[in-house]
Design a protein around this motif. Sequence first.
Motif, PDB file in Angstrom:
ATOM      1  N   SER A   1     -13.959  31.720  -7.020  1.00 31.26           N
ATOM      2  CA  SER A   1     -13.337  31.326  -5.475  1.00 31.26           C
ATOM      3  C   SER A   1     -14.378  31.749  -4.598  1.00 31.26           C
ATOM      4  CB  SER A   1     -12.110  31.946  -5.230  1.00 31.26           C
ATOM      5  OG  SER A   1     -11.662  31.978  -4.052  1.00 31.26           O
TER       6      SER A   1
ATOM      7  N   GLU B   1      -4.293  25.681   0.266  1.00 26.68           N
ATOM      8  CA  GLU B   1      -4.575  26.126  -1.194  1.00 26.68           C
ATOM      9  C   GLU B   1      -3.565  25.649  -2.159  1.00 26.68           C
ATOM     10  OE1 GLU B   1      -3.625  27.764   1.660  1.00 26.68           O
ATOM     11  OE2 GLU B   1      -2.305  29.446   1.184  1.00 26.68           O
TER      12      GLU B   1
ATOM     13  N   ASP C   1     -12.255  25.908  -3.107  1.00 25.61           N
ATOM     14  CA  ASP C   1     -11.187  26.209  -2.366  1.00 25.61           C
ATOM     15  C   ASP C   1     -11.189  25.218  -1.117  1.00 25.61           C
ATOM     16  OD1 ASP C   1     -10.731  29.032  -3.156  1.00 25.61           O
ATOM     17  OD2 ASP C   1     -12.813  29.360  -2.601  1.00 25.61           O
TER      18      ASP C   1
ATOM     19  N   ASN D   1      -4.995  23.779  -4.932  1.00 28.21           N
ATOM     20  CA  ASN D   1      -5.937  24.526  -5.767  1.00 28.21           C
ATOM     21  C   ASN D   1      -4.851  25.224  -6.992  1.00 28.21           C
ATOM     22  OD1 ASN D   1      -7.847  25.469  -3.232  1.00 28.21           O
ATOM     23  ND2 ASN D   1      -8.432  24.507  -5.274  1.00 28.21           N
TER      24      ASN D   1
END
Lengths: 365, 130
Positions: free
Chosen positions: A32, B90, B39, B93
Amino acid sequence: MGLHTPLFLEHQRLGARIVPFGGWEMPLHYGSQLEEHHTVRREAGMFDVSHMRPIDIDGADATAFLQYMLANDVARLTATGKALYSCLLNEQGGVVDDLIVYSRCNERYRLVVNAGTAEKDLMWLNAHCGSFAVTIQSRPDLAMIAVQGPAARAKTLPLLPAALRVAAETLAPFFSAELESEQWFIGRTGYTGEDGFELMMPAAQAPDLWKSLLAAGVKPCGLGARDTLRLEAGMNLYGHDMDDATGPLDAGLEWTVAWQPAEREFIGRAAVTARRTDPTRRELVGFILIGAGIMRDHQLVLRDGVVVGEITSGGFSPTLERSIALARIEPGIDGNYTVDIRGKKVAARIVKLPFVRNGVSRIEL
Amino acid sequence: MSTVPTELKYTKSHEWVRDDGDGIVTVGITDHAQEALGDIVFVETPELGRIVECDEATAVVESVKAASDIYAPLAGEVIAANTQLADTPEAINTSPYDLGWILRLRVRDNGAFNTLLDAAAYTQIVAEEE
């Protein structure tokens, strides 16, 4: 296939997403990018920057040579170890590259230049060294690790060779120290807007230091976080915010041009001097997006509905949780700004740089 | 290795398509796609009522590094968009096949659904890319 740094196997072991960059295969992130960014702002992260190139300039005329080659003046390096940021200009006043120069004792300097431009820079330096008594030595044998963040120095110090530790502990910002017998070099410099070190060492010793830093809790960070961190810090990226055709005055780098002493001749001086009063001169400013979306490179910037420039570095700021950008625009700051994001005019405003420094936002949202 | 649920259909451009019955489908991006993008920080969803052709750019997913178009897997009308993504992009994800859904279409030609890739064919495409 691109070139591999001495840490490539470590990146693979850590599950990095590898991307091509400036002729190298480099880690983009290790899972990330956002987490890596926050870790550097809050704790400590490390970057493999071995793709960047140290170049040693030594010899009786080293100072005179760099005073001629660089827009900033190495005479400002009044103390051994001090570092200076400068552009390397061409005759037209465009930027060949931007670099850090560290002074070492006795007419010796170390430059650190960008990866993708290293060979071009070497050719440029060699093409102009004719009458100067200098040697120009590229140092691809050295690896570089940048450790950045509020806890970076404390975590790094115990892992340094003992003979370098004391000097490193007391190192002031923008200074360097070295243990020449071991070819270790440490600068309190970086490209994130945080405190930290940039470390150079023989390539073979880099994996051990990397693993020790990892064990000390320093998080590996990729080029993705490096880019969002430098953008928040309001730092330029070569090839985006300035290039061979775009000089320092149009890229927010006038502060890096040493105009005094007036008698110092440096490559590009006449061109950048003329640019000071050129009506087509542009300026680099920071933008924050007010509306929804993400500003990206090359999107058009409008002032009161008229195109006045474009985004040179755009993206998402993990700290501000907004889109931020550097943009090159026509002079005259006042007005209502929008950015053309895929045909939509989204409101934005100019802000003073940097956006973030030492973990803290400098922008009122 | 990314997950590819067998009950869904897929496109070469990495959208997944769920048959909700009555000519309605839900569309999102696959686990493989979200992993490749990194991201996700912003999603631009289409206006309701918009008529889209098959393969037309209909939404935009922006990761930290780049913007990517999301293509309509089938021709039809946009009847819903996941407005939660404005606050929680997010979710694409963390939950690409559930909370991270992007839009719903009323498809023009019901039979077209079966022309989409099944999980095995899509897995093959991902394997070739990796």
